[in-house]
Scaffold this active site. Structure first.
Site, short mmCIF file in Angstrom:
data_model
loop_
_atom_site.label_atom_id
_atom_site.label_comp_id
_atom_site.label_asym_id
_atom_site.label_seq_id
_atom_site.Cartn_x
_atom_site.Cartn_y
_atom_site.Cartn_z
N ASP A 64 51.55 19.66 47.47
CA ASP A 64 50.30 20.17 46.87
C ASP A 64 50.21 21.69 46.91
O ASP A 64 49.12 22.25 46.96
CB ASP A 64 49.07 19.56 47.56
N HIS A 83 51.50 17.00 39.74
CA HIS A 83 51.44 18.43 39.44
C HIS A 83 50.26 18.67 38.51
O HIS A 83 50.05 17.91 37.57
CB HIS A 83 52.72 18.91 38.74
#
Length: 431
Positions: A13, A41
Site C-alpha cells: 500500500d 493499485h
C-alpha cells in the site's frame, strides 16, 4: 534498454500504482510478476478519474504500453474478466494485455479452502484476504496446479482438475464439513471463462526478452511489499509469493543481469493491513490523523490500515534485500500540519538497542521504537513541483529519510494525482 523493477519497501500500500502510472508513458512494457487479486493499485489520472486495479498491471491506463500478467502471478479468471469489463466500460483499451501461458489459475476450491482454514484458525489467523492466493501457490509448489495454458487443451484441463479435486473434496467434506465441488462443473465454468481471455495467452518470457533486445524498456511491477515477502518478510504474517526484487526475475522470465534499476516505493509514514508485528503502530490521535488524512483503507479488502510513523529500520532492510537504487517517497503531503514528525531510527528489545531488522519473530514482536523527532511544517505542499518548492522542514525530513534508508529519494509524491510529483532524478535516464 534495461529492465526496471518497482517494489514496495514496507508492508504494501505504498503507492506503487502512482509510480507505475508516472513512468508508464516512457516505457513500452509493464509486467506484473507476482501475487494475485489480494492486493490493489490506485491510479488517479490528470482528469481526476480514479482507477482501482487488482490483477491487471497499472500500465493498462497508458496508451501504447503492452501489459503482461507474468508467470509468477496467480490469476482468478472471474476477477480478470470482471476487471477487464470494468475498464472497457470506462473506455480503456485493453487489447494490449497479455497473460503468460505459465501463470497459475486460481480455482474455486482454492477460495473455499482459504476461507474455511482462516475461519477455523480463530485467534491464530494471519489475516489472509480469503481470495485463495495461498492455496493456489501451495498447489503450484506441490506441482498440482492448473496453468493458464491448460485451458487450451480441455482434455488435459479436465484430467488435472479431476485429480486435484480427489484430494480437495476430501479436505472440504471430511475435515471442514463443507460441500464437495463437482469436477465437471468446475471444468465447464473455467472453459466458458477462458473464451474471454485465451486470445491473450502468450509466451511472455520470450516476448519480454525480445523486447529488451530491441532496446525497449520493461517495467516490472510488484504487488504488496518487502515486509510481506514469504522469505524476507515478517513471517508467518506474509503473503505466499516474493514481492522483493529477486521475485521479479523469477516471476517474469527476465534474467537478473537485465535489471539495472530497482525503484523502491516508500510511504512517508508506515501502514499495514491485517495481523502481524508493527513496531511504530500508533493508537492515539496521530494514528487517527494519518488514517483519515491519508485515506488509509485497503483497495482490495476495504479493511482499515493500521498506521504508524516512518520506520527507517525496515526501509534500510528493504534497501539491502532488494538492492534498491532509488526511492519514490509517497504521501509526503499527509504529514503537513503536524508540529513534530517522529522517525523510528532503531529499536530496543529487552532493553538492548539495535538499528537492524530483528532476526526472530519473537524479537520483532517485542521491538520498541527509538524515535528521532524532526520539526513539522504547516504549509500546503500539494502544489509543489520542484524540491525547492517544499518548505525547508519538509526538505529536511526527506533528506533525513534518504540518509537513513540508504538510497536516493528520486521522486516525491505530494498528492494523489499523476502530476502531483516532484522528480529530483530521472530514474529512466541512462546512468
Amino acid at each position: 534498454m534495461p529492465a526496471i523493477v518497482l517494489i514496495g519497501a514496507q508492508w504494501g500500500d505504498e503507492g506503487k500504482g502512482k509510480a507505475t502510472d508516472l513512468l508508464g508513458g516512457r516505457v513500452q512494457w509493464v509486467v506484473r510478476y507476482q501475487g494475485g487479486n489480494n492486493a490493489g493499485h490506485t491510479v488517479v489520472l490528470p482528469t481526476g478519474e480514479n482507477f482501482a486495479l487488482h490483477l491487471i498491471p497499472s500500465g493498462i491506463l497508458t496508451p501504447g504500453v503492452t501489459n503482461v500478467i507474468g508467470n509468477g502471478v496467480v490469476v482468478d479468471p472471474g476477477v480478470l474478466l470482471t476487471e477487464l469489463r470494468g475498464l472497457e466500460e470506462r473506455g480503456v483499451d485493453t487489447e494490449r494485455l497479455l497473460i503468460s501461458a505459465d501463470a497459475h489459475l486460481l480455482m474455486p476450491y482454492h477460495v473455499a479452502i482459504d476461507k474455511v482454514v482462516e475461519r477455523y484458525a480463530g485467534s491464530k489467523k494471519i489475516g489472509t484476504t480469503g481470495r485463495g492466493i495461498g492455496p493456489c501457490y501451495q498447489d503450484k509448489i506441490a506441482r498440482q496446479g492448473i496453468r493458464v495454458a491448460d485451458v487450451l487443451d480441455p482434455t488435459v484441463l479436465a484430467e488435472k482438475i479431476e485429480g486435484a479435486l480427489e484430494l480437495k473434496n476430501q479436505v472440504l467434506v471430511k475435515i471442514y464439513n463443507r460441500k464437495a465441488l463437482e469436477p465437471a462443473e468446475v471444468v465447464e465454468n473455467l472453459l466458458e471463462q477462458a473464451e474471454g481471455f485465451k486470445h491473450r495467452i502468450a509466451d511472455a518470457r520470450l516476448l519480454l526478452n525480445q523486447a529488451l533486445e530491441r532496446d525497449e524498456i520493461v517495467l516490472l511491477e510488484g504487488s504488496q511489499g518487502t515486509l510481506l515477502d514469504v522469505d524476507h518478510g515478517t513471517y508467518p504474517y506474509v503473503t505466499s509469493s516474493n514481492p522483493t526484487a529477486g521475485g521479479a526475475s523469477v516471476g517474469s522470465g527476465i534474467g537478473p543481469t537485465r535489471i539495472t534499476t530497482v525503484l523502491g516505493i516508500l510511504k512517508a509514514y508506515t501502514t499495514r493491513v491485517g495481523s502481524g508485528p508493527f513496531p511504530t503502530e500508533l493508537f492515539d490521535e496521530h494514528g487517527a490523523y494519518l488514517a483519515k488524512t491519508g485515506g488509509e483503507v485497503g483497495v482490495t479488502t476495504g479493511r482499515a490500515r493500521r498506521c504508524g510513523w516512518f520506520d527507517a529500520v525496515i526501509a534500510r532492510y528493504a534497501t539491502r534485500v532488494n538492492g534498491i537504487t532509488d526511492y519514490f517517497l509517497t504521501k509526503l503531503d499527509v504529514l503537513s500540519s503536524l508540529e513534530t514528525v517522529p522517525i523510528c531510527v532503531g529499536y530496543t528489545i529487552d532493553g538492548k538497542r539495535t538499528d537492524e531488522m530483528p532476526m526472530t519473530q519473537s524479537d520483532i514482536a517485542r521491538a520498541e521504537p527509538v524515535y528521532e523527532e524532526l520539526p513539522g511544517w504547516w504549509e500546503d505542499i500539494s502544489g509543489a513541483r520542484e524540491f525547492d518548492d517544499l518548505p525547508a522542514k519538509a526538505r529536511d525530513y526527506v533528506l533525513r529519510l534518504e540518509e537513513l534508508a540508504g538510497a536516493h529519494v528520486s521522486c516525491i509524491g505530494v498528492g494523489p494525482g499523476r502530476d502531483q510529483t516532484i522528480v529530483r532524478r530521472d530514474v529512466l535516464a541512462p546512468s
